[in-house]
Design a protein around this motif. Structure first.
Motif, PDB file in Angstrom:
ATOM      1  N   ARG A  93       0.869  -1.180   0.000  1.00  0.00           N
ATOM      2  CA  ARG A  93       0.000   0.000   0.000  1.00  0.00           C
ATOM      3  C   ARG A  93       0.909   1.235   0.000  1.00  0.00           C
ATOM      4  O   ARG A  93       1.793   1.352   0.866  1.00  0.00           O
ATOM      5  N   THR A  95       1.030   5.439   0.092  1.00  0.00           N
ATOM      6  CA  THR A  95       0.168   6.574   0.439  1.00  0.00           C
ATOM      7  C   THR A  95       0.906   7.893   0.243  1.00  0.00           C
ATOM      8  O   THR A  95       2.133   7.942   0.301  1.00  0.00           O
ATOM      9  N   GLU A 118      -1.237  -0.840  -4.280  1.00  0.00           N
ATOM     10  CA  GLU A 118      -2.419   0.034  -4.350  1.00  0.00           C
ATOM     11  C   GLU A 118      -2.087   1.361  -3.685  1.00  0.00           C
ATOM     12  O   GLU A 118      -1.218   1.440  -2.823  1.00  0.00           O
ATOM     13  N   THR A 120      -3.296   4.968  -1.784  1.00  0.00           N
ATOM     14  CA  THR A 120      -4.361   5.682  -1.081  1.00  0.00           C
ATOM     15  C   THR A 120      -3.882   7.060  -0.653  1.00  0.00           C
ATOM     16  O   THR A 120      -2.714   7.267  -0.322  1.00  0.00           O
ATOM     17  N   ALA A 127      -4.281   7.354   6.243  1.00  0.00           N
ATOM     18  CA  ALA A 127      -4.533   6.804   4.899  1.00  0.00           C
ATOM     19  C   ALA A 127      -4.643   5.279   4.920  1.00  0.00           C
ATOM     20  O   ALA A 127      -5.001   4.678   3.912  1.00  0.00           O
TER      21      ALA A 127
END
Ligand SMILES: C[S@@+](CC[C@H](N)C(=O)[O-])C[C@H]1O[C@@H](n2cnc3c(N)ncnc32)[C@H](O)[C@@H]1O
Length: 231
Positions: A93, A95, A118, A120, A127
């Motif tokens: 992830r 951010t 991914e 965010t 986040a």
């Protein structure tokens, strides 16, 4: 022979460089780890020192495990994409609170074909929602706001929000360290890059946040530049 248009374009580049614009922004590219990354003035130019953070993170991510990893303040995506590339089974992830930086990082992930990342948007650990991770990594801004280096050389052209963080440079690190433990899985790691003279303070912050075995690693120049601990 170059055409007139090519000569004009070249002269514009030389003028911009003479005005201090970093070469990476002029080319729109910077190598980091084994990756060729696109960079724009919306993102920090990835630094070779940050490869130490990637090495230390990889030592804590078993090769074939489906580890959950978070990179806070991803900028161009440098750290997140290097980890996603080296650990294809990990879920990463990335951010940032800058939408422009996230757009650059997303487009780097797409171009490099890295589908296990991914992105965010949000303020540090906010986040992450209520997700927990095996490893959280961050290269946050850590220069003291009044540091004269901020108004010299290439740094003048990089985003201030990627560089400076409060009177002693430690505001972002304090915020991250306070919130990260509640986003770590049992045995999870937090690794943070910081300035050459901040290691003792960062170790202390990690200890006070309840993390154990807080240690720092030195860069090739012999400076303690990354501090890490485990929950
Ligand atoms: C030093 S740069 C690091 C960029 C990239 N990780 C690297 O190592 O090249 C810090 C990044 O943190 C982001 N940032 C600053 N404040 C933030 C905040 N409050 N929440 C999330 N990200 C933030 C900046 O936009 C910037 O991309």
């Amino acid at each position: 022979m170059p055409t007139e248009a090519q000569r004009d374009a070249f002269e514009r580049l030389v003028e911009a460089r003479a005005g201090g614009m970093p070469v990476a922004y002029l080319l729109g590219r910077r190598a980091f780890w084994s990756l060729d990354l696109a960079v724009t003035p919306a993102v920090l130019i990835p630094r070779p020192e940050t490869e130490l953070l990637v090495e230390l993170a990889l030592e804590r991510l078993p090769e074939n495990a489906t580890s959950a990893v978070a990179d806070l303040g991803t900028g161009s995506g440098a750290i997140a994409l290097a980890l996603a590339h080296e650990r294809p089974r990990a879920r990463v992830r990335a951010t940032d609170f800058s939408m422009d930086a996230l757009a650059v990082a997303r487009s780097n992930a797409r171009r490099l074909g890295l589908a296990n990342v991914e992105f965010t948007h949000g303020d540090w650990c906010d986040a992450l929602g209520d997700a927990r991770f095996d490893l959280i990594v961050s290269n946050p801004p850590y220069i003291a706001a009044g540091d004269p280096h901020l108004s010299r050389g290439d740094l003048r052209h990089e985003p201030m929000s990627a560089l400076a963080s409060g009177a002693d440079g430690l505001d972002a690190i304090r915020t991250i360290v306070a919130a990260a433990p509640s986003h770590l899985l049992p045995g999870g790691w937090l690794l943070i890059e910081h300035g050459w003279d901040q290691a003792a303070q960062v170790r202390d912050l990690l200890k006070r946040a309840g993390l154990r075995g807080s240690r720092s690693a030195r860069d090739v120049g012999g400076h303690e530049r990354v501090t890490f601990a485990q929950i």
